[in-house]
Design a protein around this motif. Sequence first.
Motif, PDB file in Angstrom:
ATOM      1  N   THR A 150      34.775  30.800  34.390  1.00 45.59           N
ATOM      2  CA  THR A 150      34.064  31.563  33.986  1.00 45.59           C
ATOM      3  C   THR A 150      34.065  32.353  35.786  1.00 45.59           C
ATOM      4  O   THR A 150      34.006  33.753  35.826  1.00 45.59           O
ATOM      5  CB  THR A 150      32.541  31.575  34.799  1.00 45.59           C
ATOM      6  N   ILE A 151      33.851  31.518  36.754  1.00 46.32           N
ATOM      7  CA  ILE A 151      34.393  32.322  38.058  1.00 46.32           C
ATOM      8  C   ILE A 151      35.117  33.166  38.098  1.00 46.32           C
ATOM      9  O   ILE A 151      35.600  34.359  38.677  1.00 46.32           O
ATOM     10  CB  ILE A 151      34.674  31.198  38.830  1.00 46.32           C
ATOM     11  N   ILE A 152      36.863  33.420  37.285  1.00 47.96           N
ATOM     12  CA  ILE A 152      37.946  33.834  37.503  1.00 47.96           C
ATOM     13  C   ILE A 152      37.490  35.037  36.156  1.00 47.96           C
ATOM     14  O   ILE A 152      37.695  36.558  36.624  1.00 47.96           O
ATOM     15  CB  ILE A 152      39.118  33.074  36.368  1.00 47.96           C
ATOM     16  N   ILE A 153      36.594  35.093  35.586  1.00 49.45           N
ATOM     17  CA  ILE A 153      36.571  36.355  34.663  1.00 49.45           C
ATOM     18  C   ILE A 153      35.630  37.607  36.160  1.00 49.45           C
ATOM     19  O   ILE A 153      35.476  38.242  35.778  1.00 49.45           O
ATOM     20  CB  ILE A 153      35.430  36.178  33.797  1.00 49.45           C
ATOM     21  N   LEU A 154      34.925  36.472  36.315  1.00 43.59           N
ATOM     22  CA  LEU A 154      33.505  37.389  37.364  1.00 43.59           C
ATOM     23  C   LEU A 154      34.281  37.653  38.381  1.00 43.59           C
ATOM     24  O   LEU A 154      34.137  39.054  38.767  1.00 43.59           O
ATOM     25  CB  LEU A 154      32.574  36.722  37.767  1.00 43.59           C
ATOM     26  N   ILE A 155      35.067  37.178  39.079  1.00 45.75           N
ATOM     27  CA  ILE A 155      35.841  37.857  39.841  1.00 45.75           C
ATOM     28  C   ILE A 155      37.074  39.068  39.740  1.00 45.75           C
ATOM     29  O   ILE A 155      37.110  39.588  40.391  1.00 45.75           O
ATOM     30  CB  ILE A 155      36.990  36.624  40.146  1.00 45.75           C
ATOM     31  N   SER A 156      37.147  38.620  38.322  1.00 42.36           N
ATOM     32  CA  SER A 156      38.393  39.486  38.385  1.00 42.36           C
ATOM     33  C   SER A 156      37.757  41.402  37.730  1.00 42.36           C
ATOM     34  O   SER A 156      38.129  42.133  38.061  1.00 42.36           O
ATOM     35  CB  SER A 156      39.417  39.526  36.412  1.00 42.36           C
ATOM     36  N   LEU A 157      36.620  40.810  36.906  1.00 39.70           N
ATOM     37  CA  LEU A 157      35.776  41.923  36.734  1.00 39.70           C
ATOM     38  C   LEU A 157      35.301  43.383  38.229  1.00 39.70           C
ATOM     39  O   LEU A 157      34.767  44.194  38.280  1.00 39.70           O
ATOM     40  CB  LEU A 157      34.221  41.737  35.942  1.00 39.70           C
ATOM     41  N   ILE A 158      34.734  41.912  38.657  1.00 38.12           N
ATOM     42  CA  ILE A 158      34.421  42.450  40.528  1.00 38.12           C
ATOM     43  C   ILE A 158      35.124  43.694  40.926  1.00 38.12           C
ATOM     44  O   ILE A 158      35.411  44.749  41.432  1.00 38.12           O
ATOM     45  CB  ILE A 158      33.832  41.808  41.112  1.00 38.12           C
ATOM     46  N   LEU A 159      36.601  43.024  40.613  1.00 39.55           N
ATOM     47  CA  LEU A 159      37.631  43.766  41.929  1.00 39.55           C
ATOM     48  C   LEU A 159      38.563  44.890  40.950  1.00 39.55           C
ATOM     49  O   LEU A 159      38.855  45.915  40.950  1.00 39.55           O
ATOM     50  CB  LEU A 159      39.059  42.628  41.690  1.00 39.55           C
ATOM     51  N   ILE A 160      38.037  44.571  39.280  1.00 38.32           N
ATOM     52  CA  ILE A 160      38.328  46.132  38.787  1.00 38.32           C
ATOM     53  C   ILE A 160      37.447  47.303  38.560  1.00 38.32           C
ATOM     54  O   ILE A 160      37.351  48.294  39.162  1.00 38.32           O
ATOM     55  CB  ILE A 160      38.516  45.275  36.962  1.00 38.32           C
ATOM     56  N   SER A 161      35.844  46.966  38.949  1.00 33.77           N
ATOM     57  CA  SER A 161      35.056  48.116  39.428  1.00 33.77           C
ATOM     58  C   SER A 161      35.531  48.364  40.647  1.00 33.77           C
ATOM     59  O   SER A 161      34.910  49.614  39.940  1.00 33.77           O
ATOM     60  CB  SER A 161      33.629  47.002  38.926  1.00 33.77           C
ATOM     61  N   GLN A 162      35.832  47.381  41.329  1.00 36.69           N
ATOM     62  CA  GLN A 162      36.057  47.811  42.991  1.00 36.69           C
ATOM     63  C   GLN A 162      37.315  48.813  42.883  1.00 36.69           C
ATOM     64  O   GLN A 162      37.881  49.485  43.785  1.00 36.69           O
ATOM     65  CB  GLN A 162      35.746  47.316  43.552  1.00 36.69           C
ATOM     66  N   ASN A 163      38.019  49.033  41.825  1.00 31.94           N
ATOM     67  CA  ASN A 163      39.195  50.151  41.646  1.00 31.94           C
ATOM     68  C   ASN A 163      40.174  49.046  42.583  1.00 31.94           C
ATOM     69  O   ASN A 163      41.185  49.132  42.963  1.00 31.94           O
ATOM     70  CB  ASN A 163      39.113  50.981  41.727  1.00 31.94           C
ATOM     71  N   ILE A 164      39.983  47.344  43.164  1.00 33.19           N
ATOM     72  CA  ILE A 164      40.965  46.981  43.964  1.00 33.19           C
ATOM     73  C   ILE A 164      42.444  46.319  42.792  1.00 33.19           C
ATOM     74  O   ILE A 164      43.023  46.783  42.867  1.00 33.19           O
ATOM     75  CB  ILE A 164      40.172  45.631  44.517  1.00 33.19           C
ATOM     76  N   LEU A 165      41.570  45.959  41.741  1.00 35.41           N
ATOM     77  CA  LEU A 165      42.957  45.981  40.531  1.00 35.41           C
ATOM     78  C   LEU A 165      42.908  46.821  39.494  1.00 35.41           C
ATOM     79  O   LEU A 165      41.912  46.998  38.576  1.00 35.41           O
ATOM     80  CB  LEU A 165      42.558  43.612  40.129  1.00 35.41           C
ATOM     81  N   LEU A 166      43.441  47.244  39.313  1.00 33.59           N
ATOM     82  CA  LEU A 166      44.265  48.490  38.586  1.00 33.59           C
ATOM     83  C   LEU A 166      44.098  47.773  37.461  1.00 33.59           C
ATOM     84  O   LEU A 166      45.174  47.105  37.277  1.00 33.59           O
ATOM     85  CB  LEU A 166      45.176  49.023  38.734  1.00 33.59           C
ATOM     86  N   LEU A 167      43.669  48.434  36.072  1.00 33.18           N
ATOM     87  CA  LEU A 167      44.449  47.909  34.885  1.00 33.18           C
ATOM     88  C   LEU A 167      45.236  48.764  34.145  1.00 33.18           C
ATOM     89  O   LEU A 167      44.775  50.437  33.621  1.00 33.18           O
ATOM     90  CB  LEU A 167      42.787  48.031  33.744  1.00 33.18           C
ATOM     91  N   ASN A 168      46.783  48.712  34.042  1.00 32.54           N
ATOM     92  CA  ASN A 168      47.565  49.319  33.151  1.00 32.54           C
ATOM     93  C   ASN A 168      47.515  48.989  32.061  1.00 32.54           C
ATOM     94  O   ASN A 168      47.616  47.030  31.843  1.00 32.54           O
ATOM     95  CB  ASN A 168      48.441  50.446  34.295  1.00 32.54           C
TER      96      ASN A 168
END
Length: 180
Positions: free
Chosen positions: A5-23
């Motif tokens: 759960t912590i990993i999923i929350l951190i990933s979602l935050i990073l994706i929403s902030q556009n720090i982590l790009l989803l391609n």
Amino acid sequence: MLNITIIILISLILISQNILLLNEETLVLVCFVTFIWLSYNKLSQNIKTDLTNQSNNIKSSIEKSFDQLIFSLNNELKNQKEFENLIHNFKKIKFHLISLNTITAAKFPEFSLNYYQNTYKKKLIFTQKLEKQTAKLLALLITRKLVKIVTLKKFYIQSFQYPTLKCTQKISLREYFNFV
């Protein structure tokens, strides 16, 4: 579960902030990491037991192999010791046969001389006995013939009355007495 759960929350935050790009590549990477992580969590115990079993099988196989190798080497060592004893025994037999042949070769002339002496001695004794018997037989035959001759002369002298025969009779009697 808390870690996921912590990993999923951190990933979602990073994706929403556009720090982590989803391609596509990132999604494939996330799927691969998830697959590895789930495989490790779910299958790790099974794989561990399977690998442990295989390790134990290999270990027992190697131990059996070493035991068989030790047994085989011990047998080979025994065979070599027996072979050394066999070689030693053959050398002893060789020495004994050589000494036997030497003694036999040294004693053979004496043995053959004794054998031939005994054989010829027996033959000579037989010949001597045969000669004695033949001499007795001849003496007997000659005496019988002389007796017949004497009786025949006596008959002729008494029957025919020849003076020459009388003289011959006297000579014959002298010869007979000398012979006896």
